[in-house]
Design a protein around this motif. Structure first.
Motif, PDB file in Angstrom:
ATOM      1  N   CYS A  43      -2.861  -5.182   0.337  1.00  0.00           N
ATOM      2  CA  CYS A  43      -1.500  -5.343  -0.177  1.00  0.00           C
ATOM      3  C   CYS A  43      -0.856  -3.958  -0.263  1.00  0.00           C
ATOM      4  CB  CYS A  43      -1.519  -6.007  -1.547  1.00  0.00           C
ATOM      5  SG  CYS A  43       0.132  -6.275  -2.241  1.00  0.00           S
ATOM      6  N   VAL A  44       0.182  -3.734   0.512  1.00  0.00           N
ATOM      7  CA  VAL A  44       0.852  -2.437   0.602  1.00  0.00           C
ATOM      8  C   VAL A  44       2.186  -2.515  -0.132  1.00  0.00           C
ATOM      9  CG1 VAL A  44       1.847  -0.725   2.158  1.00  0.00           C
ATOM     10  CG2 VAL A  44      -0.238  -1.939   2.811  1.00  0.00           C
ATOM     11  N   SER A  45       2.327  -1.755  -1.211  1.00  0.00           N
ATOM     12  CA  SER A  45       3.593  -1.737  -1.945  1.00  0.00           C
ATOM     13  C   SER A  45       4.234  -0.367  -1.839  1.00  0.00           C
ATOM     14  CB  SER A  45       3.386  -2.122  -3.413  1.00  0.00           C
ATOM     15  OG  SER A  45       2.473  -1.266  -4.048  1.00  0.00           O
ATOM     16  N   ARG A  46       5.522  -0.372  -1.471  1.00  0.00           N
ATOM     17  CA  ARG A  46       6.317   0.857  -1.358  1.00  0.00           C
ATOM     18  C   ARG A  46       7.738   0.538  -1.775  1.00  0.00           C
ATOM     19  NH1 ARG A  46       5.343   1.906   4.930  1.00  0.00           N
ATOM     20  NH2 ARG A  46       3.087   1.645   5.005  1.00  0.00           N
ATOM     21  N   PHE A  50      11.226   2.195   3.006  1.00  0.00           N
ATOM     22  CA  PHE A  50      10.145   3.128   3.292  1.00  0.00           C
ATOM     23  C   PHE A  50       9.278   2.658   4.463  1.00  0.00           C
ATOM     24  CE2 PHE A  50      11.269   5.657  -0.207  1.00  0.00           C
ATOM     25  CZ  PHE A  50      10.443   6.765  -0.305  1.00  0.00           C
ATOM     26  N   GLY A  51       9.799   1.776   5.302  1.00  0.00           N
ATOM     27  CA  GLY A  51       9.108   1.401   6.534  1.00  0.00           C
ATOM     28  C   GLY A  51       8.119   0.268   6.420  1.00  0.00           C
ATOM     29  N   LYS A  52       8.192  -0.523   5.348  1.00  0.00           N
ATOM     30  CA  LYS A  52       7.234  -1.625   5.201  1.00  0.00           C
ATOM     31  C   LYS A  52       7.405  -2.672   6.298  1.00  0.00           C
ATOM     32  CE  LYS A  52       8.481  -2.870   1.087  1.00  0.00           C
ATOM     33  NZ  LYS A  52       9.579  -1.908   0.850  1.00  0.00           N
ATOM     34  N   SER A  53       8.641  -3.090   6.524  1.00  0.00           N
ATOM     35  CA  SER A  53       8.893  -4.147   7.512  1.00  0.00           C
ATOM     36  C   SER A  53       8.605  -3.658   8.929  1.00  0.00           C
ATOM     37  CB  SER A  53      10.339  -4.641   7.401  1.00  0.00           C
ATOM     38  OG  SER A  53      10.546  -5.280   6.157  1.00  0.00           O
ATOM     39  N   MET A  54       8.917  -2.396   9.204  1.00  0.00           N
ATOM     40  CA  MET A  54       8.609  -1.851  10.529  1.00  0.00           C
ATOM     41  C   MET A  54       7.117  -1.905  10.791  1.00  0.00           C
ATOM     42  SD  MET A  54       7.342   0.739  12.516  1.00  0.00           S
ATOM     43  CE  MET A  54       7.103   2.114  11.403  1.00  0.00           C
ATOM     44  N   ALA A  55       6.310  -1.523   9.785  1.00  0.00           N
ATOM     45  CA  ALA A  55       4.854  -1.567   9.941  1.00  0.00           C
ATOM     46  C   ALA A  55       4.376  -2.998  10.141  1.00  0.00           C
ATOM     47  CB  ALA A  55       4.181  -0.940   8.724  1.00  0.00           C
ATOM     48  N   ALA A  56       4.950  -3.934   9.376  1.00  0.00           N
ATOM     49  CA  ALA A  56       4.578  -5.344   9.525  1.00  0.00           C
ATOM     50  C   ALA A  56       4.912  -5.846  10.926  1.00  0.00           C
ATOM     51  CB  ALA A  56       5.276  -6.188   8.468  1.00  0.00           C
ATOM     52  N   ASN A  57       6.092  -5.507  11.426  1.00  0.00           N
ATOM     53  CA  ASN A  57       6.492  -5.925  12.772  1.00  0.00           C
ATOM     54  C   ASN A  57       5.596  -5.310  13.839  1.00  0.00           C
ATOM     55  OD1 ASN A  57       8.597  -7.455  11.740  1.00  0.00           O
ATOM     56  ND2 ASN A  57      10.084  -5.784  11.909  1.00  0.00           N
ATOM     57  N   THR A 229       2.694   6.026   4.423  1.00  0.00           N
ATOM     58  CA  THR A 229       3.595   5.619   3.351  1.00  0.00           C
ATOM     59  C   THR A 229       5.037   5.967   3.678  1.00  0.00           C
ATOM     60  OG1 THR A 229       1.827   5.948   1.741  1.00  0.00           O
ATOM     61  CG2 THR A 229       4.058   5.841   0.882  1.00  0.00           C
ATOM     62  N   GLY A 230       5.252   7.083   4.350  1.00  0.00           N
ATOM     63  CA  GLY A 230       6.581   7.539   4.749  1.00  0.00           C
ATOM     64  C   GLY A 230       6.405   8.561   5.859  1.00  0.00           C
ATOM     65  N   VAL A 259       1.749  11.582  -2.466  1.00  0.00           N
ATOM     66  CA  VAL A 259       0.921  10.377  -2.429  1.00  0.00           C
ATOM     67  C   VAL A 259      -0.493  10.783  -2.029  1.00  0.00           C
ATOM     68  CG1 VAL A 259       0.690   8.046  -1.522  1.00  0.00           C
ATOM     69  CG2 VAL A 259       2.964   9.067  -1.729  1.00  0.00           C
ATOM     70  N   ASN A 260      -1.380  10.785  -3.013  1.00  0.00           N
ATOM     71  CA  ASN A 260      -2.770  11.186  -2.788  1.00  0.00           C
ATOM     72  C   ASN A 260      -2.864  12.515  -2.042  1.00  0.00           C
ATOM     73  OD1 ASN A 260      -2.867   7.959  -2.819  1.00  0.00           O
ATOM     74  ND2 ASN A 260      -4.788   8.773  -3.634  1.00  0.00           N
ATOM     75  N   GLY A 261      -2.065  13.479  -2.488  1.00  0.00           N
ATOM     76  CA  GLY A 261      -2.110  14.816  -1.924  1.00  0.00           C
ATOM     77  C   GLY A 261      -1.265  15.011  -0.682  1.00  0.00           C
ATOM     78  N   GLU A 262      -0.697  13.943  -0.134  1.00  0.00           N
ATOM     79  CA  GLU A 262       0.136  14.032   1.064  1.00  0.00           C
ATOM     80  C   GLU A 262       1.600  14.131   0.652  1.00  0.00           C
ATOM     81  OE1 GLU A 262       0.498  14.534   4.936  1.00  0.00           O
ATOM     82  OE2 GLU A 262      -1.281  13.304   4.563  1.00  0.00           O
TER      83      GLU A 262
END
Length: 521
Positions: A43-46, A50-57, A229-230, A259-262
């Protein structure tokens, strides 16, 4: 090829047709490693945009057996991965955007009914020889299709959490929805992978925290795929070179998410700034500022004072584990601040457990919201900020002292000047408009101590640097002398040959006094 079952790759084609596309295809390498493992639920929450739908597509285009995407992905990083062809277009993909179903439904029961009916219809259409079960429930039909054809299903669910945002007070509907997801996905052998995207992590309460098979990838902990994430800093540097734009200005406006050091940049804003050639608020203009207003004007557990400190550039340590992942249950200010992290208004450092306002774009949204609501003297400080900066540049010490005095409110605890740090916090807000042209440093190390406030001109600005030294119960003369004695000028002269020295003292009886000197170095 259907709408929900085994769709084509057109949605991802639209993304890669765009003028600016950043290759995030190595995300597929990570999801390939999860297929048919205990970790196959993610489960990816952003935040929004932030590109969630692009990644899903992209995942739909890669996994769906309803299209041939080999040529499409051949020029991207994933094509060199050992697992590239093994999983390419080999699965029955079910792609659902929950917002679409929620929007056309009267209630949660009807929404679930529509989802089940539409998917069952497409399974029957694509597999006309399927030996249909007597009870044509979605669960039975999928189990039957998998048993007969041996082709696993991959679920790509976009905006999975819209129920918790749109029906945020309807606990019964939320529970029915979670039951539906759990029954459809958990412990089902036909599921090769389930990838859900949303803004909120999975809701926690009672037995309905039972979607515990999902690995949470959130703004508070995005490991091990934080780079997706971005936009990463490396990617943004390259884009700035391609578009011949000033990277430092992009960094000021849109960097700041850790985000985790990034170091992560807001994709929506970077794309708009580079393609339009103008730096301004893009991401926040797509949001309803009332959402920010609703939460920052609460005063849970001293939240008001924390927001003032954050606007002044300070950080706040929080415990995000208490957040129940909804938009109505707040037991402390930590819960509100954690929600603002998930919404993108704050960034969270997982090493220090601290939150902060990430960048100038978001800071402007905070300031704009406070101005519009006329938040007591904080609002007044922001409104006179331009005048204060100009008075400082004009070396008008009397006016500077008056404007700072006018910003002092006895009704807000952080503005009571309990110590010099409180005074520095207030002045950081009072000089807010200077951030357009300056980089603000709180307690800049100089080798012989720490200068309280230092404003360094941004690249391309022909302005003097400012060193502001603060005292409480002493004198403005002592503040100026400390700047000279500790050789703060030497450190700041690396950035500007002209420096304005500002000494400010606050005395409970005499109020504010100020001395300003301009010098060349």
């Amino acid at each position: 090829m259907g709408i929900y079952l085994n769709p084509d790759n057109m949605d991802f084609q639209i993304a890669i047709n765009s003028e600016l596309y950043v290759d995030k295809s190595e995300l597929i390498k990570s999801t390939n490693n999860l297929i048919y493992t205990e970790q196959r639920f993610i489960c990816v929450s952003r935040p929004r945009r932030f590109g969630k739908s692009m990644a899903a597509n992209m995942l739909v285009a890669y996994y769906s057996k309803g299209c041939d995407s080999k040529e499409m992905f051949s020029k991207y990083k994933i094509s060199s991965a050992p697992t590239f062809e093994k999983h390419l277009n080999k699965y029955n993909v079910i792609h659902i955007n929950m917002v679409n179903f929620l929007g056309e439904s009267k209630n949660i029961d009807e929404m679930i009914q529509f989802i089940c009916e539409d998917i069952i219809d497409e399974v029957i259409e694509q597999y006309p020889d399927l030996n249909m079960p007597r009870r044509k429930t979605l669960l039975n039909v999928l189990n039957k299709a998998f048993a007969q054809y041996k082709i696993p299903f991959i679920f790509i669910i976009d905006e999975w959490d819209c129920i918790f945002r749109e029906l945020k007070n309807d606990k019964e509907s939320q529970e029915k929805y979670l039951d539906f997801l759990r029954d459809t996905l958990k412990d089902q052998s036909y599921v090769a992978l389930a990838y859900m995207t949303g803004i909120l992590p999975i809701k926690k309460y009672g037995k309905h925290s039972a979607l515990n098979m999902f690995t949470e990838i959130a703004m508070t902990n995005a490991a091990p795929i934080q780079e997706f994430t971005g936009f990463t800093e490396k990617e943004v540097i390259k884009l700035c070179k391609d578009y011949k734009k000033d990277f430092s200005e992009v960094k000021r406006w849109y960097d700041g998410y850790t985000v985790n050091g990034e170091s992560i940049y807001n994709p929506k804003s970077v794309v708009e700034a580079l393609t339009r050639g103008i730096f301004k608020n893009y991401w926040t203009s797509t949001e309803n500022y009332e959402a920010l207003e609703e939460f920052i004007f609460r005063n849970d557990d001293g939240l008001r004072d924390t927001v003032i400190k954050l606007l002044a550039g300070e950080k706040k340590k929080i415990d995000p584990s208490t957040f129940t992942n909804d938009m109505v249950t707040f037991n402390s200010q930590d819960d509100v601040l954690t929600l603002l992290v998930h919404l993108g208004y704050l960034t969270f450092d997982s090493e220090t457990n601290e939150v902060a306002i990430p960048n100038y774009e978001v800071s402007e949204q905070f300031a704009s919201t406070i101005r519009n609501k006329d938040w007591a003297e904080v609002s007044k400080s922001l409104k006179v900020s331009d005048d204060l900066l100009q008075a400082t540049l004009n070396c008008d010490a009397e006016k500077v002292a008056k404007l700072i005095s006018d910003s002092h409110s006895e009704n807000t605890s952080i503005l009571q000047y309990n110590d010099e740090n409180s005074l520095a916090c207030v002045l950081s807000i009072a000089y807010y408009s200077a951030r357009k042209d300056y980089i603000l440093h709180r307690e800049l190390p100089t080798g012989k101590g720490f200068a309280d406030l230092v404003f360094i001109p941004r690249i391309g600005r022909t302005l003097p640097a400012l060193i502001i030294e603060l005292k409480k119960g002493h004198s403005a003369e002592e503040a100026i002398q400390q700047i000279k004695d500790n050789n703060y000028l030497h450190k700041v002269s690396e950035h500007s040959s002209e420096i304005i020295l500002v000494g400010i003292n606050y005395d409970e009886k005499k109020g504010h006094t100020c001395i300003i000197e301009r010098c060349k170095v």
